[in-house]
Design a protein around this motif. Structure first.
Motif, PDB file in Angstrom:
ATOM      1  N   THR A  12       3.184   2.299   0.439  1.00 16.78           N
ATOM      2  CA  THR A  12       1.944   2.960  -0.002  1.00 16.78           C
ATOM      3  C   THR A  12       1.838   2.919  -1.529  1.00 16.78           C
ATOM      4  OG1 THR A  12       2.914   5.205  -0.110  1.00 16.78           O
ATOM      5  CG2 THR A  12       1.957   4.529   1.998  1.00 16.78           C
ATOM      6  N   TYR A  13       2.968   2.926  -2.198  1.00 15.16           N
ATOM      7  CA  TYR A  13       2.992   2.793  -3.670  1.00 15.16           C
ATOM      8  C   TYR A  13       2.945   1.329  -4.094  1.00 15.16           C
ATOM      9  CZ  TYR A  13       4.490   7.697  -3.458  1.00 15.16           C
ATOM     10  OH  TYR A  13       4.559   9.046  -3.204  1.00 15.16           O
ATOM     11  N   GLU A  14       3.768   0.545  -3.430  1.00 15.00           N
ATOM     12  CA  GLU A  14       3.889  -0.875  -3.782  1.00 15.00           C
ATOM     13  C   GLU A  14       2.521  -1.566  -3.711  1.00 15.00           C
ATOM     14  OE1 GLU A  14       6.912  -2.736  -1.390  1.00 15.00           O
ATOM     15  OE2 GLU A  14       6.674  -4.671  -2.392  1.00 15.00           O
ATOM     16  N   ALA A  15       1.756  -1.241  -2.669  1.00  9.67           N
ATOM     17  CA  ALA A  15       0.458  -1.892  -2.462  1.00  9.67           C
ATOM     18  C   ALA A  15      -0.512  -1.610  -3.608  1.00  9.67           C
ATOM     19  CB  ALA A  15      -0.147  -1.406  -1.138  1.00  9.67           C
ATOM     20  N   GLN A  16      -0.266  -0.531  -4.369  1.00  3.89           N
ATOM     21  CA  GLN A  16      -1.202  -0.161  -5.442  1.00  3.89           C
ATOM     22  C   GLN A  16      -0.605  -0.383  -6.829  1.00  3.89           C
ATOM     23  OE1 GLN A  16      -3.986   0.176  -4.291  1.00  3.89           O
ATOM     24  NE2 GLN A  16      -3.699   0.940  -2.202  1.00  3.89           N
ATOM     25  N   GLY A  17       0.449  -1.185  -6.905  1.00  8.91           N
ATOM     26  CA  GLY A  17       1.024  -1.488  -8.221  1.00  8.91           C
ATOM     27  C   GLY A  17       1.908  -0.384  -8.766  1.00  8.91           C
ATOM     28  N   LEU A  18       2.478   0.446  -7.874  1.00  9.76           N
ATOM     29  CA  LEU A  18       3.302   1.572  -8.329  1.00  9.76           C
ATOM     30  C   LEU A  18       4.777   1.382  -7.961  1.00  9.76           C
ATOM     31  CD1 LEU A  18       0.797   4.467  -7.454  1.00  9.76           C
ATOM     32  CD2 LEU A  18       1.263   3.501  -9.721  1.00  9.76           C
TER      33      LEU A  18
END
Ligand code: GUN
Ligand code: ZN
Length: 424
Positions: free
Chosen positions: A250-256
């Motif tokens: 959920t973070y990875e998908a948004q550049g986090l």
């Protein structure tokens, strides 16, 4: 003017999770000038090298880098030790109503001052804190740290859903407010702004994406959030993000997800998540008193061999403001997983390990020439119970371990911030 502190000076020349206790060094003196460590070495050598220095002889007391608490919520100071709830209920019952009060900037300032005084008295010289959604709560903690000369990391907590009215921003306002605060505070004196989505349940994918964009625009900032703390929370994330492979995604998908990402708790990780965290060079923060107090679970400390792992109180989910009981809890949690952490590893986690998790290990968390002079003097016999347990000690570690397990603010005899001794 040079200050020369004599005592048992503890520093690290490497990582005790890789090198064992040999990574630690004991010297007899540390010299300080202009807010930085000038020299570390034998007392006689440093006395001869700096004959003009002001000498502070602390006998057999331990001299260490100040503690670094890598994950706290300063706005939760007043609700520490609130009874009887698990994570989501605890947030709704205690945390959110308290964070609502930070719409009042005077209250935010009062708690920021109270919090920093509490932690400094316990030898913590740097924290990485969440504020609330209110921009004034960020101003409050940064100005309180600035007034005390502290190195401090903090950011505006962002939430645009699953939080009460009055405690929600939007994707756009979270971006705008975070950007404005970042530009105001980041790099000023000893302060660093941290991009801070609270956790996936309280941020829409749009908000996470907006903060991912802000992080791309300011790549030298840290980004902090929570990851896989309780199993109920993970199930909720699965419902909220049906398209995601797992919580980390959920973070990875948004550049986090990348170096500079600092994830609190990270207890119930899948093999894919562990592999991606290692590959990305992310940091994890172990919050052992919180994980037992809120009933979250037992962190896997073997991850410290392959990831940057810091240690934290997670105030006010944690049950103590001091890093000493936090080290004790880390020891006990590791024991429950069949691992005995060495006192050198525990002390390193609370200093250099946390500094490394915050990517500040070249400035704080160790006593070495050029490092910033944040240090503490620790009384290794601060109570009768501790004193009697150290009487037969033959090594520094035997002398230190009872303070780790039983020590509190009474063990912290002196605190120096930026080369200046704080008034007692
Ligand atoms: N997860 C999301 N917010 C919080 C918080 O404030 N404390 C803890 N322990 N976990 C959280
Ligand atoms: Zn937290």
């Amino acid at each position: 003017m040079t200050d020369l502190i004599l005592g048992q000076v503890l520093s690290f020349s490497g990582d005790p999770f890789l090198l064992g206790p040999e990574a630690a060094r004991i010297d007899g003196a540390v010299a300080i000038r202009d807010g930085r460590i000038l020299d570390v070495g034998a007392a006689a050598d440093l006395r001869a090298r700096y004959p003009e220095a002001r000498v502070h002889d602390r006998g057999h007391k331990l001299v260490s880098a100040g503690f670094i608490d890598a994950h706290v919520h300063y706005p939760q100071t007043a609700i520490i030790a609130s009874w009887g709830k698990r994570l989501i209920d605890w947030l709704n019952t205690y945390t959110f109503p308290e964070e609502m009060r930070f719409s009042d900037p005077d209250y935010a300032q009062e708690i920021a001052n109270r919090y920093l005084d509490l932690v400094l008295a316990r030898g913590t010289t740097t924290v990485c804190s969440y504020a609330t959604i209110h921009p004034a709560s960020v101003d409050a903690i940064f100005s309180a740290a600035q007034a005390r000369g502290m190195r401090l990391f903090a950011g505006k907590t962002c939430m645009d859903r699953n939080a009460p009215e009055g405690l929600r921003d939007t994707a756009q306002s979270a971006y705008d407010d975070s950007k404005r605060l970042l530009e105001k505070w980041h790099g000023r004196d000893r302060l660093s702004y941290v991009i801070t989505p609270r956790f996936s349940p309280t941020s829409s994918p749009e908000q996470l994406a907006a903060l991912g964009q802000l992080w791309r625009d300011h790549p030298d900032c840290l980004m902090q959030t929570h990851l896989s703390e309780q199993t109920d929370e993970i199930a909720w994330v699965r419902d909220l993000f049906p398209q995601s492979r797992d919580y980390l995604d959920t973070y990875e998908a948004q550049g986090l997800l990348r170096e500079g990402a600092v994830y609190g708790h990270a207890i119930h990780l899948t093999e894919r998540e562990k592999a991606r965290l290692i590959e990305a060079g992310a940091s994890l923060v172990h919050c052992p008193t919180s994980n037992t107090f809120i009933g979250s679970g037992l962190f896997d400390m073997t991850l410290a061999q392959s990831l940057r792992v810091g240690l934290a109180t997670d105030t006010g989910g944690g049950s103590n403001f001091s890093m000493l009981p936090t080290m004790a809890a880390a020891y006990e949690v590791a024991q429950l997983r069949g691992q005995s952490l060495h006192p050198a590893q525990l002390w390193w986690l609370a200093t250099q390990g946390s500094a490394r998790a915050l990517r500040a290990e070249d400035r704080i968390g160790n006593l070495a020439p050029g490092m910033e002079a944040d240090l503490i003097i620790v009384d290794l016999a601060s109570t009768p119970a501790i004193e009697q347990a150290t009487r037969r000690a033959e090594t520094l570690w035997q002398q230190l371990f009872p303070t780790i397990m039983m020590g509190d603010d009474r063990a912290v005899a002196e605190v120096w911030v930026g080369g200046k001794r704080l008034p007692a």
